[in-house]
Design an enzyme around this catalytic site. Sequence first.
Site, PDB file in Angstrom:
ATOM      1  CG  HIS A 137      -6.654  -1.340  -5.159  1.00  0.00           C
ATOM      2  ND1 HIS A 137      -7.275  -2.566  -5.216  1.00  0.00           N
ATOM      3  CD2 HIS A 137      -5.721  -1.336  -6.138  1.00  0.00           C
ATOM      4  CE1 HIS A 137      -6.749  -3.266  -6.207  1.00  0.00           C
ATOM      5  NE2 HIS A 137      -5.809  -2.554  -6.782  1.00  0.00           N
TER       6      HIS A 137
ATOM      7  CE  LYS B 231      -3.808  -6.363  -5.318  1.00  0.00           C
ATOM      8  NZ  LYS B 231      -4.521  -5.207  -4.792  1.00  0.00           N
TER       9      LYS B 231
ATOM     10  CE1 TYR C 172      -3.901  -2.304   0.996  1.00  0.00           C
ATOM     11  CE2 TYR C 172      -2.160  -3.433   2.214  1.00  0.00           C
ATOM     12  CZ  TYR C 172      -3.428  -3.424   1.677  1.00  0.00           C
ATOM     13  OH  TYR C 172      -4.236  -4.527   1.810  1.00  0.00           O
TER      14      TYR C 172
END
Length: 362
Positions: A310, A341, A299
């Site tokens: 997210h 990601k 993160y």
Amino acid sequence: MPSLFTVYRVLGLIGKLKEDRVVAGKEAIEEIYKTSYYGRPKKDNLILTLVEAAHLLYRKKLEIEKEGKSLGFEEYFKIASLLNPNFELKYIVYKDLRERGFYVQPGVADFRVYPRGGKPGKSSSRSYVYVHSERVALPLSVLLKNLESACNVHKHLIIAVVDEESDITYYEVQESDPAGNMEQLYPSLHTPATMLEDRVIVWDGEASGKLYENGFYGKPLDQKRLQLSLVEGAFLLKNNIIEVTTRKDDNKLNFDEFCERATHIEPLFQRKYRVYEDLRTRKLVPKTGFKFGTHFRIYSEVKSPSEIAHSEYLAHSIGTQHEFSLPVMSRAIRLANSVRKKMLFAIEADEIRHIDITRVKM
């Protein structure tokens, strides 16, 4: 009256196979190079790589001779495959890129590819493309050497992986410099903790709450106690936030002793820890990536565990001698991309180096 074959020989372009290249005459410069940018002019000849010549032969733009004998596509392809390692893979990628509308030329990499609308002599090439089989492991050292070559001339590095059914997956490889927004690495406190079988427990309720709320360390065991992973425990111990004792005799552990015990539990602990420490120093918040099959999910900032944004990255720590299994790499990247990601590979060396590998459409 001449036969159709004779007419073709008179009107068509002929290239001669010489060692590992095909040499065509002056007329080929005008009709092939200046219109489609195949080959490289040299004096009054056009020098073609075996792959370029194969594509021209396939398109019936060139006839190829060897020792006065005209070669069909099948015969030429077999000869070229013997002369050039991975010839068939390179041809598959070259043909695909050409059919996608790119101008492609040989270079330091297997191919230099020009951006859409760009062409040799008019614009710079955009990408270096290296061709690789899914069956063959890709050493990290080779990948980094290719990346360095591309970066030195400001090109994108593309790895074209050809699978057993001749489908191609393109991956872009980039250096990454991830950074987060956590201004405070850890709260200011000092509290006792115990190293259990494969994790660390913080017993004090107030300290547990501060660690969890300010830095997103660990996971609550209950309302008063916090359980830390081994890498979290080592990081907090090294920074004198926790004091760790053993569960059997309450002996205090210094950082080196803790790491030695942790390595017995998890052989790759030292590598994972170095990456964890690097990520925390970059003001990021790394947490376990087990659910994604990686070492960490990352993160950029966690203001509160009750409002977790997210995660932006998945990261896997690797050594300098690492070799990528292409199917394993493919799974990791596809999963990361599917959950929005970036997939980072963190290389443990004198300094941690991060590379971002992403699937791209050409």
